[in-house]
Design an enzyme around this catalytic site. Structure first.
Site, mmCIF file in Angstrom:
data_model
loop_
_atom_site.group_PDB
_atom_site.id
_atom_site.type_symbol
_atom_site.label_atom_id
_atom_site.label_comp_id
_atom_site.label_asym_id
_atom_site.label_seq_id
_atom_site.Cartn_x
_atom_site.Cartn_y
_atom_site.Cartn_z
ATOM 1 N N ASP A 1 0.748 -1.773 -0.117
ATOM 2 C CA ASP A 1 -0.256 0.334 0.555
ATOM 3 C C ASP A 1 0.727 1.289 0.197
ATOM 4 O O ASP A 1 0.506 2.118 0.483
ATOM 5 C CB ASP A 1 -0.649 0.127 0.613
ATOM 6 C CG ASP A 1 -1.950 -0.892 1.274
ATOM 7 O OD1 ASP A 1 -2.468 -1.626 0.487
ATOM 8 O OD2 ASP A 1 -1.848 -1.538 2.411
ATOM 9 N N GLY B 1 -4.407 -4.590 -3.939
ATOM 10 C CA GLY B 1 -5.554 -3.393 -3.986
ATOM 11 C C GLY B 1 -4.446 -2.074 -4.556
ATOM 12 O O GLY B 1 -4.336 -1.442 -3.538
ATOM 13 N N HIS B 2 -5.155 -1.651 -5.830
ATOM 14 C CA HIS B 2 -4.008 -0.529 -6.443
ATOM 15 C C HIS B 2 -5.071 0.578 -7.041
ATOM 16 O O HIS B 2 -5.459 0.471 -7.365
ATOM 17 C CB HIS B 2 -2.974 -0.825 -7.550
ATOM 18 C CG HIS B 2 -2.010 -1.383 -7.316
ATOM 19 N ND1 HIS B 2 -1.155 -2.164 -8.180
ATOM 20 C CD2 HIS B 2 -1.396 -1.983 -5.738
ATOM 21 C CE1 HIS B 2 -0.485 -2.264 -7.491
ATOM 22 N NE2 HIS B 2 -0.474 -2.589 -6.123
ATOM 23 N N LYS C 1 2.212 2.109 -5.249
ATOM 24 C CA LYS C 1 2.753 1.584 -6.487
ATOM 25 C C LYS C 1 1.697 1.948 -7.646
ATOM 26 O O LYS C 1 2.117 2.456 -8.566
ATOM 27 C CB LYS C 1 2.837 -0.067 -5.809
ATOM 28 C CG LYS C 1 3.855 -0.061 -4.804
ATOM 29 C CD LYS C 1 4.440 -1.771 -4.764
ATOM 30 C CE LYS C 1 3.094 -2.182 -4.381
ATOM 31 N NZ LYS C 1 3.008 -2.422 -3.158
ATOM 32 N N GLN D 1 1.868 -6.027 -3.309
ATOM 33 C CA GLN D 1 2.612 -5.483 -1.607
ATOM 34 C C GLN D 1 4.329 -4.942 -1.099
ATOM 35 O O GLN D 1 3.633 -4.245 -1.941
ATOM 36 C CB GLN D 1 2.362 -7.587 -1.532
ATOM 37 C CG GLN D 1 0.971 -8.387 -0.912
ATOM 38 C CD GLN D 1 0.762 -8.867 -2.793
ATOM 39 O OE1 GLN D 1 1.480 -9.772 -3.185
ATOM 40 N NE2 GLN D 1 -0.545 -8.394 -2.620
HETATM 41 P P1 IMP Z 1 -1.879 -12.333 2.203
HETATM 42 O O1 IMP Z 1 -1.637 -12.176 0.893
HETATM 43 O O2 IMP Z 1 -4.310 -12.334 1.802
HETATM 44 O O3 IMP Z 1 -2.139 -13.772 2.284
HETATM 45 O O4 IMP Z 1 -2.401 -12.111 3.451
HETATM 46 C C1 IMP Z 1 -0.826 -11.996 4.348
HETATM 47 C C2 IMP Z 1 -0.134 -10.888 4.664
HETATM 48 O O5 IMP Z 1 -0.143 -9.855 3.606
HETATM 49 C C3 IMP Z 1 -1.521 -9.778 5.335
HETATM 50 O O6 IMP Z 1 -0.845 -9.227 6.754
HETATM 51 C C4 IMP Z 1 -2.330 -8.956 4.009
HETATM 52 O O7 IMP Z 1 -3.423 -8.169 4.761
HETATM 53 C C5 IMP Z 1 -1.111 -8.437 3.618
HETATM 54 N N1 IMP Z 1 -1.487 -8.328 2.547
HETATM 55 C C6 IMP Z 1 -1.816 -8.832 1.163
HETATM 56 N N2 IMP Z 1 -1.796 -8.636 0.481
HETATM 57 C C7 IMP Z 1 -1.543 -7.128 0.515
HETATM 58 C C8 IMP Z 1 -1.447 -6.027 -0.280
HETATM 59 O O8 IMP Z 1 -1.486 -6.245 -1.664
HETATM 60 N N3 IMP Z 1 -1.532 -4.456 0.461
HETATM 61 C C9 IMP Z 1 -0.790 -4.713 2.032
HETATM 62 N N4 IMP Z 1 -1.455 -5.598 2.541
HETATM 63 C C10 IMP Z 1 -1.550 -6.871 2.121
HETATM 64 MG MG MG Z 2 -2.600 -1.530 -1.550
#
Ligand code: IMP
Ligand code: MG
Length: 431
Positions: free
Chosen positions: A28, A55-56, A31, A235
């Site tokens: 977040d 999520g962008h 990007k 991420q």
């Molecule tokens: P997962 O990717 O859904 O398995 O989540 C694993 C961890 O990564 C959690 O703490 C999520 O909140 C975090 N996470 C996954 N994708 C994102 C992202 O795009 N932005 C921020 N945090 C993320």
């Molecule tokens: Mg995001």
């Protein structure tokens, strides 16, 4: 001994026009906005790892777009968008996203290409994600619940279903029968093969025209031809499955080399690697965050997860952490976003080191599963207390803001090449 490079002058390397955009913090970082800005000159924008956990949020001509799977380049009519083998694709989400863009008048046909090698997130993956979190109880990761982890687990266990099998009815049926039998047995679930097969068949029919054989080979050729290619990371560095704050991480490699691993493009073909960092820190989900402090509220800062709507945890800029990120990503430059959120602060505070067991630590150690006992050492600087959202040149930033950014450069050992002062594309300062 150093062997002579085998590349002859008539063969690449030449001046590659490639840039990796990678999160330097916990995701977040902005990007999406940066990719959208740089996509003005890009021919191709590539997503190469993660899935719709990402999520962008992008604001383009006053319209807000939320993208999870499709590269942000889609908002630039001249850009081609590639989703390569390292991504995990939820077909239903992708179809919804394509439709959403069409509804907003964005052309998608002939612009989005999927690798047959990408793995597919199936309806059982989200359920397995939920069950795994439930079983962890208090030590849950706080995943996005999108089935990302279970899908990558299937991939690593070599029982996953890729786009290639997904669009082949015979294979799809065979793989679903095998997987559902195993899952129902292991987890006591009641997934129905016929129902899921029919659903998948419909999705496959919709997605088939977007699948391109040898997408990664084509991409390599295009890079060799000098095309401008952006690799849009998802991420952030500290959610990396190897180098993040284990176990509170995602299931893919989120660092620059992981982004490349998901594309089949070699490291010798990359010109720039930019880490994207907020002027402060945020984190969604569980896990350590040494500088956590809600010095600004979520509403003012606009800090809610794009995918889950969860309020993000907020903290001061953590220089030792970003310094490590710059190192493991081989950053050639840093981009700072959301500087304007600090506009109202009397003082700006940043973490310059940690104290741990009486020792001063200047960069976040690798693979820390636990940051208990890491005490941030803070430095306070004078705030600028004025609106920076209209500033477009570095020299026009208030002196205090310039000093804050210079201090970040110094501590993180990398030059800042761009600063963002608002969600809109033009709210950008290029240094
Ligand atoms: P997962 O990717 O859904 O398995 O989540 C694993 C961890 O990564 C959690 O703490 C999520 O909140 C975090 N996470 C996954 N994708 C994102 C992202 O795009 N932005 C921020 N945090 C993320
Ligand atoms: Mg995001």
């Amino acid at each position: 001994m150093r062997l002579t490079s085998l590349t002859s002058p008539s063969f690449p390397p030449r001046e590659y026009n490639t840039t990796v955009i990678v999160g330097g913090q916990f995701g977040d970082e902005g990007k999406g906005k940066v990719t959208h800005y740089l996509a003005t000159d890009a021919d191709i924008v590539v997503r190469s790892q993660g899935g719709n956990n990402a999520g962008h949020t992008i604001v383009s001509n006053g319209v807000t777009y939320k993208l999870h799977l499709i590269p942000c380049g889609i908002l630039e009519p001249h850009c081609q968008c590639y989703i390569t083998g390292g991504v995990v694709i939820d077909p239903k989400v992708l179809i919804g996203e394509i439709q959403g863009l069409k509804d907003k008048g964005i052309a998608t046909d002939g612009r989005i290409w999927l690798s047959p090698a990408a793995h597919v997130i199936l309806p059982y993956h989200a359920e397995l994600d939920r069950l795994a979190e439930e079983a962890k109880g208090k030590s849950k990761i706080g995943t996005t619940g999108r089935g990302i982890g279970p899908c990558y687990a299937d991939k690593t266990n070599r029982v996953g279903i890729r786009i290639e099998e997904f669009i082949d009815a015979k294979k799809l049926r065979e793989y679903l029968e095998r997987n559902i039998a195993r899952i129902n047995k292991q987890h006591g679930t009641t997934f129905d093969v016929d129902k899921m097969f029919n659903e998948c068949q419909e999705w496959a029919a919709t997605l088939r025209p977007y699948v391109k054989e040898n997408l990664e080979l084509i991409l390599n050729d295009e890079i060799d031809q000098g095309k401008n290619v952006l690799f849009e990371g998802a991420q952030g560095t500290f959610l990396d499955v190897t180098f993040g704050t284990i176990p509170y991480v995602t299931s893919s490699s989120t660092i620059a080399s992981g982004i490349l691993a998901g594309t089949g493009v070699g490291p010798t073909k990359i010109r720039e690697v930019y880490t994207i960092n907020k002027a402060y820190m945020t984190r969604v989900g569980s896990g350590p965050m040494p500088t956590e402090n809600t010095f600004v509220d979520n509403v003012t800062a606009g800090e809610f997860g794009t995918t889950t709507g969860r309020a993000r945890r907020i903290g001061y800029f953590d220089a030792p952490l970003v310094r490590t990120a710059n190192k493991v990503n081989g950053a050639t430059g840093m981009i700072i976003t959301k500087l304007d959120i600090l506009d109202t602060q009397e003082k700006v505070k940043l973490c310059v080191a940690y104290m741990f067991n009486g020792k001063r630590i200047e960069e976040l150690p690798i693979g820390t599963s636990d940051l208990e006992g890491y005490e941030p050492v803070y430095e306070e600087m004078k705030g600028w207390k004025c609106d920076t959202t209209q500033v477009r040149r570095f020299a026009d930033l208030p002196g205090e803001a310039q000093a804050y950014l210079k201090r970040i450069e110094e501590l993180c050992k990398t030059k800042i090449c761009m600063v963002s002062v608002g969600a809109d594309r033009n709210a950008t300062i290029v240094k």
